[in-house]
Design a protein around this motif. Structure first.
Motif, PDB file in Angstrom:
ATOM      1  N   HIS A 265       0.835  -1.207   0.000  1.00  0.00           N
ATOM      2  CA  HIS A 265       0.000   0.000   0.000  1.00  0.00           C
ATOM      3  C   HIS A 265       0.866   1.253   0.000  1.00  0.00           C
ATOM      4  O   HIS A 265       1.914   1.277   0.634  1.00  0.00           O
ATOM      5  CB  HIS A 265      -0.910   0.035   1.237  1.00  0.00           C
ATOM      6  N   VAL A 266       0.375   2.273  -0.723  1.00  0.00           N
ATOM      7  CA  VAL A 266       1.015   3.587  -0.719  1.00  0.00           C
ATOM      8  C   VAL A 266      -0.090   4.625  -0.629  1.00  0.00           C
ATOM      9  O   VAL A 266      -1.091   4.539  -1.344  1.00  0.00           O
ATOM     10  CB  VAL A 266       1.855   3.820  -2.005  1.00  0.00           C
ATOM     11  N   GLN A 267       0.094   5.592   0.258  1.00  0.00           N
ATOM     12  CA  GLN A 267      -0.854   6.688   0.380  1.00  0.00           C
ATOM     13  C   GLN A 267      -0.227   7.925  -0.243  1.00  0.00           C
ATOM     14  O   GLN A 267       0.935   8.248   0.041  1.00  0.00           O
ATOM     15  CB  GLN A 267      -1.188   6.946   1.843  1.00  0.00           C
ATOM     16  N   VAL A 268      -0.990   8.610  -1.107  1.00  0.00           N
ATOM     17  CA  VAL A 268      -0.491   9.818  -1.765  1.00  0.00           C
ATOM     18  C   VAL A 268      -1.467  10.966  -1.527  1.00  0.00           C
ATOM     19  O   VAL A 268      -2.663  10.751  -1.370  1.00  0.00           O
ATOM     20  CB  VAL A 268      -0.304   9.605  -3.289  1.00  0.00           C
ATOM     21  N   VAL A 269      -0.903  12.169  -1.492  1.00  0.00           N
ATOM     22  CA  VAL A 269      -1.715  13.378  -1.358  1.00  0.00           C
ATOM     23  C   VAL A 269      -1.245  14.352  -2.434  1.00  0.00           C
ATOM     24  O   VAL A 269      -0.061  14.691  -2.508  1.00  0.00           O
ATOM     25  CB  VAL A 269      -1.572  14.018   0.041  1.00  0.00           C
ATOM     26  N   PHE A 270      -2.176  14.755  -3.292  1.00  0.00           N
ATOM     27  CA  PHE A 270      -1.898  15.734  -4.341  1.00  0.00           C
ATOM     28  C   PHE A 270      -2.670  16.999  -4.031  1.00  0.00           C
ATOM     29  O   PHE A 270      -3.804  16.948  -3.577  1.00  0.00           O
ATOM     30  CB  PHE A 270      -2.354  15.221  -5.711  1.00  0.00           C
ATOM     31  N   ASN A 271      -2.058  18.141  -4.329  1.00  0.00           N
ATOM     32  CA  ASN A 271      -2.732  19.417  -4.183  1.00  0.00           C
ATOM     33  C   ASN A 271      -2.693  20.108  -5.542  1.00  0.00           C
ATOM     34  O   ASN A 271      -1.645  20.160  -6.180  1.00  0.00           O
ATOM     35  CB  ASN A 271      -2.051  20.286  -3.121  1.00  0.00           C
ATOM     36  N   ALA A 272      -3.817  20.604  -5.982  1.00  0.00           N
ATOM     37  CA  ALA A 272      -3.926  21.356  -7.237  1.00  0.00           C
ATOM     38  C   ALA A 272      -3.381  20.569  -8.428  1.00  0.00           C
ATOM     39  O   ALA A 272      -2.397  20.932  -9.048  1.00  0.00           O
ATOM     40  CB  ALA A 272      -3.233  22.704  -7.116  1.00  0.00           C
ATOM     41  N   VAL A 273      -4.059  19.493  -8.742  1.00  0.00           N
ATOM     42  CA  VAL A 273      -3.712  18.689  -9.906  1.00  0.00           C
ATOM     43  C   VAL A 273      -4.929  18.685 -10.841  1.00  0.00           C
ATOM     44  O   VAL A 273      -6.073  18.685 -10.382  1.00  0.00           O
ATOM     45  CB  VAL A 273      -3.308  17.244  -9.493  1.00  0.00           C
ATOM     46  N   ALA A 274      -4.679  18.714 -12.150  1.00  0.00           N
ATOM     47  CA  ALA A 274      -5.779  18.662 -13.112  1.00  0.00           C
ATOM     48  C   ALA A 274      -6.445  17.286 -13.022  1.00  0.00           C
ATOM     49  O   ALA A 274      -5.764  16.267 -12.977  1.00  0.00           O
ATOM     50  CB  ALA A 274      -5.270  18.922 -14.523  1.00  0.00           C
ATOM     51  N   PHE A 275      -7.757  17.280 -12.977  1.00  0.00           N
ATOM     52  CA  PHE A 275      -8.483  16.024 -12.816  1.00  0.00           C
ATOM     53  C   PHE A 275      -8.172  15.055 -13.954  1.00  0.00           C
ATOM     54  O   PHE A 275      -7.988  13.859 -13.720  1.00  0.00           O
ATOM     55  CB  PHE A 275      -9.992  16.294 -12.728  1.00  0.00           C
TER      56      PHE A 275
ATOM     57  N   ILE B 159     -11.522  12.966  -3.422  1.00  0.00           N
ATOM     58  CA  ILE B 159     -11.231  13.998  -4.414  1.00  0.00           C
ATOM     59  C   ILE B 159     -12.090  15.216  -4.097  1.00  0.00           C
ATOM     60  O   ILE B 159     -13.309  15.095  -3.959  1.00  0.00           O
ATOM     61  CB  ILE B 159     -11.520  13.487  -5.841  1.00  0.00           C
ATOM     62  N   GLU B 160     -11.446  16.363  -4.007  1.00  0.00           N
ATOM     63  CA  GLU B 160     -12.162  17.606  -3.715  1.00  0.00           C
ATOM     64  C   GLU B 160     -11.891  18.606  -4.830  1.00  0.00           C
ATOM     65  O   GLU B 160     -10.738  18.819  -5.209  1.00  0.00           O
ATOM     66  CB  GLU B 160     -11.710  18.188  -2.376  1.00  0.00           C
ATOM     67  N   ALA B 161     -12.939  19.207  -5.336  1.00  0.00           N
ATOM     68  CA  ALA B 161     -12.798  20.217  -6.389  1.00  0.00           C
ATOM     69  C   ALA B 161     -12.212  21.490  -5.790  1.00  0.00           C
ATOM     70  O   ALA B 161     -12.547  21.888  -4.680  1.00  0.00           O
ATOM     71  CB  ALA B 161     -14.154  20.517  -7.018  1.00  0.00           C
ATOM     72  N   LEU B 162     -11.336  22.116  -6.547  1.00  0.00           N
ATOM     73  CA  LEU B 162     -10.746  23.392  -6.140  1.00  0.00           C
ATOM     74  C   LEU B 162     -11.451  24.514  -6.909  1.00  0.00           C
ATOM     75  O   LEU B 162     -12.141  24.265  -7.895  1.00  0.00           O
ATOM     76  CB  LEU B 162      -9.246  23.384  -6.438  1.00  0.00           C
ATOM     77  N   PRO B 163     -11.278  25.756  -6.494  1.00  0.00           N
ATOM     78  CA  PRO B 163     -11.946  26.865  -7.187  1.00  0.00           C
ATOM     79  C   PRO B 163     -11.565  26.984  -8.672  1.00  0.00           C
ATOM     80  O   PRO B 163     -12.378  27.379  -9.488  1.00  0.00           O
ATOM     81  CB  PRO B 163     -11.509  28.109  -6.408  1.00  0.00           C
ATOM     82  N   ALA B 164     -10.324  26.629  -9.003  1.00  0.00           N
ATOM     83  CA  ALA B 164      -9.900  26.705 -10.409  1.00  0.00           C
ATOM     84  C   ALA B 164     -10.585  25.594 -11.203  1.00  0.00           C
ATOM     85  O   ALA B 164     -10.631  24.453 -10.752  1.00  0.00           O
ATOM     86  CB  ALA B 164      -8.380  26.573 -10.514  1.00  0.00           C
ATOM     87  N   PRO B 165     -11.128  25.898 -12.382  1.00  0.00           N
ATOM     88  CA  PRO B 165     -11.830  24.891 -13.186  1.00  0.00           C
ATOM     89  C   PRO B 165     -10.925  23.702 -13.528  1.00  0.00           C
ATOM     90  O   PRO B 165      -9.801  23.871 -13.981  1.00  0.00           O
ATOM     91  CB  PRO B 165     -12.224  25.643 -14.460  1.00  0.00           C
ATOM     92  N   GLY B 166     -11.435  22.499 -13.285  1.00  0.00           N
ATOM     93  CA  GLY B 166     -10.723  21.278 -13.636  1.00  0.00           C
ATOM     94  C   GLY B 166      -9.649  20.861 -12.655  1.00  0.00           C
ATOM     95  O   GLY B 166      -9.019  19.821 -12.828  1.00  0.00           O
ATOM     96  N   MET B 167      -9.428  21.648 -11.615  1.00  0.00           N
ATOM     97  CA  MET B 167      -8.372  21.348 -10.650  1.00  0.00           C
ATOM     98  C   MET B 167      -8.980  20.687  -9.416  1.00  0.00           C
ATOM     99  O   MET B 167     -10.063  21.060  -8.971  1.00  0.00           O
ATOM    100  CB  MET B 167      -7.619  22.615 -10.254  1.00  0.00           C
TER     101      MET B 167
END
Length: 162
Positions: free
Chosen positions: A110-120, A142-150
């Protein structure tokens, strides 16, 4: 009922009877011609759809053959390389290293990863590339960010078990 119709017919003048017979023939002929014309139009539509359906059936047959060939190909064996190393390599190859905040390996599978501001779309492509390495997505948030598609993503990846 039959006798009533006979009485009604005989009560008509010969001229009226002739008119009724001619009118009945004209109506019958008109209905017959309309029926023939409708059948011809339906026949043309069906002929066109049969051609389309034959082409689709041929394409479906080709896809079935291709699917059979793909199923016959053995799946590549799972890599015995460290899972964290494989995930990091795929992250680098996808160009997502800049968005990777954290990567932990609680155990060997198992590997846990955390990404911030990545294009979906980039995230989906990355997950797809991991499948080719026999690594599957176990859980994700997965959480949507204010920027479209991010999006920001927290996920657990698991080595596929066969």
């Amino acid at each position: 009922m039959k006798t009533q119709l006979r009485k009604a017919w005989e009560s008509r003048a010969p001229r009226e009877r002739t008119f009724i017979v001619i009118l009945s023939i004209i109506i019958s002929a008109t209905l017959y011609l309309w029926l023939i014309q409708s059948g011809g139009k339906a026949h043309q539509r069906l002929r066109a759809s049969v051609t389309t359906l034959r082409a689709q059936a041929s394409q479906l047959e080709q896809q079935s053959i291709e699917l059979g060939q793909l199923r016959a190909v053995p799946t590549p064996p799972a890599s015995h390389t460290d899972l964290r190393t494989l995930v990091q390599a795929q992250t680098d190859a996808a160009g997502l290293t800049h968005a990777l905040i954290k990567m932990d390996a609680p155990d060997a599978d198992h590997v846990q990863v955390v990404f911030n501001a990545v294009a979906f779309s980039d995230w989906l492509n990355w997950v797809t590339s991991l499948k080719a390495q026999q690594i599957r997505l176990d859980t994700s948030q997965i959480e949507a960010l204010p920027a479209p598609g991010m999006v920001s993503v927290t996920a657990t990846l698991q080595r596929a078990q066969h």
